[in-house]
Design a protein around this motif. Sequence first.
Motif, short mmCIF file in Angstrom:
data_model
loop_
_atom_site.label_atom_id
_atom_site.label_comp_id
_atom_site.label_asym_id
_atom_site.label_seq_id
_atom_site.Cartn_x
_atom_site.Cartn_y
_atom_site.Cartn_z
N HIS A 2 0.86 -1.19 0.00
CA HIS A 2 0.00 0.00 0.00
C HIS A 2 0.89 1.24 0.00
O HIS A 2 1.97 1.23 0.58
N PHE A 3 0.43 2.29 -0.64
CA PHE A 3 1.16 3.56 -0.73
C PHE A 3 0.51 4.55 0.23
O PHE A 3 -0.72 4.66 0.27
N LEU A 4 1.34 5.29 0.95
CA LEU A 4 0.79 6.30 1.86
C LEU A 4 0.60 7.60 1.07
O LEU A 4 1.56 8.26 0.68
N ILE A 5 -0.67 7.92 0.81
CA ILE A 5 -1.03 9.04 -0.07
C ILE A 5 -1.45 10.25 0.76
O ILE A 5 -2.18 10.11 1.73
N GLN A 6 -0.99 11.41 0.34
CA GLN A 6 -1.32 12.66 1.01
C GLN A 6 -2.37 13.44 0.22
O GLN A 6 -2.25 13.55 -1.00
N GLY A 7 -3.39 13.95 0.89
CA GLY A 7 -4.29 14.92 0.25
C GLY A 7 -3.65 16.28 0.39
O GLY A 7 -3.43 16.74 1.51
N ALA B 100 -1.31 13.35 -3.49
CA ALA B 100 0.10 13.69 -3.67
C ALA B 100 0.98 12.62 -3.02
O ALA B 100 0.49 11.77 -2.27
N PRO B 101 2.29 12.66 -3.30
CA PRO B 101 3.19 11.72 -2.62
C PRO B 101 3.16 11.91 -1.10
O PRO B 101 2.72 12.96 -0.62
N THR B 102 3.64 10.90 -0.38
CA THR B 102 3.72 11.00 1.08
C THR B 102 4.47 12.27 1.48
O THR B 102 4.06 13.00 2.39
N VAL B 103 5.58 12.55 0.78
CA VAL B 103 6.36 13.76 1.02
C VAL B 103 6.55 14.48 -0.30
O VAL B 103 6.90 13.84 -1.30
#
Lengths: 499, 499
Positions: free
Chosen positions: A372-377, A390-393
């Motif tokens: 799983h990918f940690l996704i940022q709103g 967006a990417p995690t960072v």
Amino acid sequence: MNWKAKPHSKELRFLISGLTQKNPFLKTEDLLSLLSAVREKNKFFVEEIPFRKLKNWAFDSKSGNLLHKSGKFFTIEGVDVKTNFGKVPEWSQPIICQPEIGLLGIITKEIDGILYFLMQAKMEPGNINLVQLAPTVQATRSNYTRVHGGKIPEYLKYFLENSKSIVLVDSLQSEQGARFLRKRNRNIIIEVNQEVPLLDGFFWLTLGQIQKLLNYNNIVNMDTRTVLSSIPFIRNDTVTGGNSNSLSDLLKTAENDIDLFEMDVDITKEEIQSYVLSPNEELFGMDDIIHWFTKLKIRYELDVVSIPLIEVKRWIKTDLQIRHEENKYFSVIAVDVYAENREKMSWTQPLLKPQGVGIVAFIIKKFNHVYHFLIQGKIEPGNMDVVEMAPTVQCITGSYEDEKTKDMPPYLDYVLNASPEKILFSTRQSEEGGRFYKEENQNIIVRAGDDFPLQIPDNYIWMTMNQIKEFIKYNNYFNVEARCLLACLGLELIRGDRN
Amino acid sequence: MNWKAKPHSKELRFLISGLTQKNPFLKTEDLLSLLSAVREKNKFFVEEIPFRKLKNWAFDSKSGNLLHKSGKFFTIEGVDVKTNFGKVPEWSQPIICQPEIGLLGIITKEIDGILYFLMQAKMEPGNINLVQLAPTVQATRSNYTRVHGGKIPEYLKYFLENSKSIVLVDSLQSEQGARFLRKRNRNIIIEVNQEVPLLDGFFWLTLGQIQKLLNYNNIVNMDTRTVLSSIPFIRNDTVTGGNSNSLSDLLKTAENDIDLFEMDVDITKEEIQSYVLSPNEELFGMDDIIHWFTKLKIRYELDVVSIPLIEVKRWIKTDLQIRHEENKYFSVIAVDVYAENREKMSWTQPLLKPQGVGIVAFIIKKFNHVYHFLIQGKIEPGNMDVVEMAPTVQCITGSYEDEKTKDMPPYLDYVLNASPEKILFSTRQSEEGGRFYKEENQNIIVRAGDDFPLQIPDNYIWMTMNQIKEFIKYNNYFNVEARCLLACLGLELIRGDRN
């Protein structure tokens, strides 16, 4: 163009091309020297110049906006931004306005059972290495709607509506929301069955070769990466069900057609199959993710008003640049571009120059045996619809050098301090060299360790690769930084599973 | 709110409720008299008044915009529109501006194995019949973010983030693009497991009952219809695959839990199963449709600029209305609203009054034994992203009374002249009574005959119900007219198959 030729095998054909390194026309390592040859042959020069030396570009006397005399290309204007996202509630900044939807298109052609991508060695003034690997065509809307006259880009005719090409992928995708005001490009991949002439500076490459080149710094340009990110490797129905088009059936068919394992593919059929997920293995369903995203669009406000460039506060204009008073973010500069080749091409233009190297990173972690990918709103002023995934960072690393860990964006510290065995991928990749001057981001994929905190901020969520690919199909879900990072990963998750 | 409780049965539970007419709490026919009782009891009055009699609303002296003194609610401003879609390349018009995202929410609760919907008898000044059936909550963003004080709508607390409700459906959906500038509402359905008090004027209804009421003219309000349109009846993975959660398995489970066929469900299991489509039976895949939609977004230009209401050309302001000089489209009027009930409520407000009855119609046709809907890509000035997917026909019928067939919008003639046996559904439904004065559209579903021309205009495409439902999940694909029409259809396609 024609509808849905070979619809049942598109994903598999992308997958096979992605796993293929062997190319009878061009070895991957030779491509690198070919790019160097193009550089040598053309002797491109790019020099920073004062604004007054710009030809055909000028600051509007009233608004201060930077414009081309023809009214074409792009303008640099101002925006005033108010938001309740992040630490800064209000600011103004210069922004690139380019309302026309551009076309980023790749021609593919099946040769001996393998899909080849027609790629171009393209010079852009802002490129690190000057010449990078670009899609077959980068065109403006004026080009392809033929509104104006002017030179028509090579190969564009294959993308026009009356052509016989088959469309494999075609969607609108956003560009950098921190730099462009609601800019989008059409990302399109077509398949051509007729003969395609191979012009100078163009090459047929397998998807696997392009993926391989992404392991080098600044070779594959941003436009290529965003187009690649929209490639589906798994049909949604094979992901979620087990009907007659399931992957194993498809692979069986493929094995009859071409001998997959005679090719340069260091992977087993089982490993490919492990790539297939069933929805029960996902931490959250698509409906849950849409609910999460809806909540963010409600919670966060983004009020962006266009203002004259002259009214942007805390930015300073000198002869050479427009910069933030604290030298943060980026500056607007002007460059003179020329080449000592036969065409004696030469022009001047403005570019945006970043204040440092950026970082874009995904943290990934296995849940239920599936990555799983940690996704940022994330809110950015140029977003069309408040929030994008967006990417995690995603930040300029330099901006946080003096900050304490607690003041850093979430997970930056975790990514910067990840031990080497956790890093699945790390290269520097360039942003669009036609607008950005030597802008590069460290693209990193980090595998989270067992110590990774399960409590995540409200504007983050875990998604599988297939869920990400599904959202990318629709407009304005994933931002360009996330898409390009995903393109770098390619099929690496299958290989990565072995480590 | 909690994540994904009962995720594997949500769609089936909607389906069962949609097939259920029997309700021990309230018979469908009694609901009609209850709505009448609310009308009788409250004695609502709505009168057209001159603008000068508006309280707290006034025309801004500079812009001419019509505003509320508090800065809340909505404003009526102007837009200047340029487009290459349709026959009129440029015009200006009044438009409603209401940038806040509203909430349209329905509470559901499972009682004896059936999902019940908490509906409200709600008065809106523009409603035909004055009182219609509304969602549990219609709230503004200020209400639910608690930015301002003011009265909090009943039941809103169940929708707030800290509640224990389970979210079943939650997405942002557009409103009328011809009347609102980029307005959207959050459409949300939640499930509450705790005890929910039943307030005066609220009722628990099955989905089947609400569907039944849609066969009457102007009973179920627009807000209800748009929320209902987002209900999925089939899981996407059961549509496209055959894994362990397939519909037949789910139905089997359900039969154990509740005796489906002991209920008031005049339908066989096989008929329900015929509702399940496999993607091979679709005329076009999702990727094909996205490609079609991308092409339209490239082909059509929509340039919308906000202007002061005073600068709108060809519209005339009198004491009583702002109208088009040819009395086309709509007018802006003012109304005085009061009720002779205990609360003595009373207010004034502007409304938009249409010039005639509109028509929204889907033409449907079986291909590969599956019904497909003829969808139109339509440009409207308030659209967030140029094009939205619209009904086959969407127009004001009166505008075309004097036109020859060839000058009519595509398929209007076909729909107006359809023989009765081809008409699957036809009722009049109201637009939002808080903004529109007695605006109603004839909602029609027509089955195309064998004579139906297979050649369709470029901006039309055939889609299945499940594909439509999939697009509705994402933002700004289907316009409100199409969604509300789809809601009217409900599960009728299953029944319709018999005829």
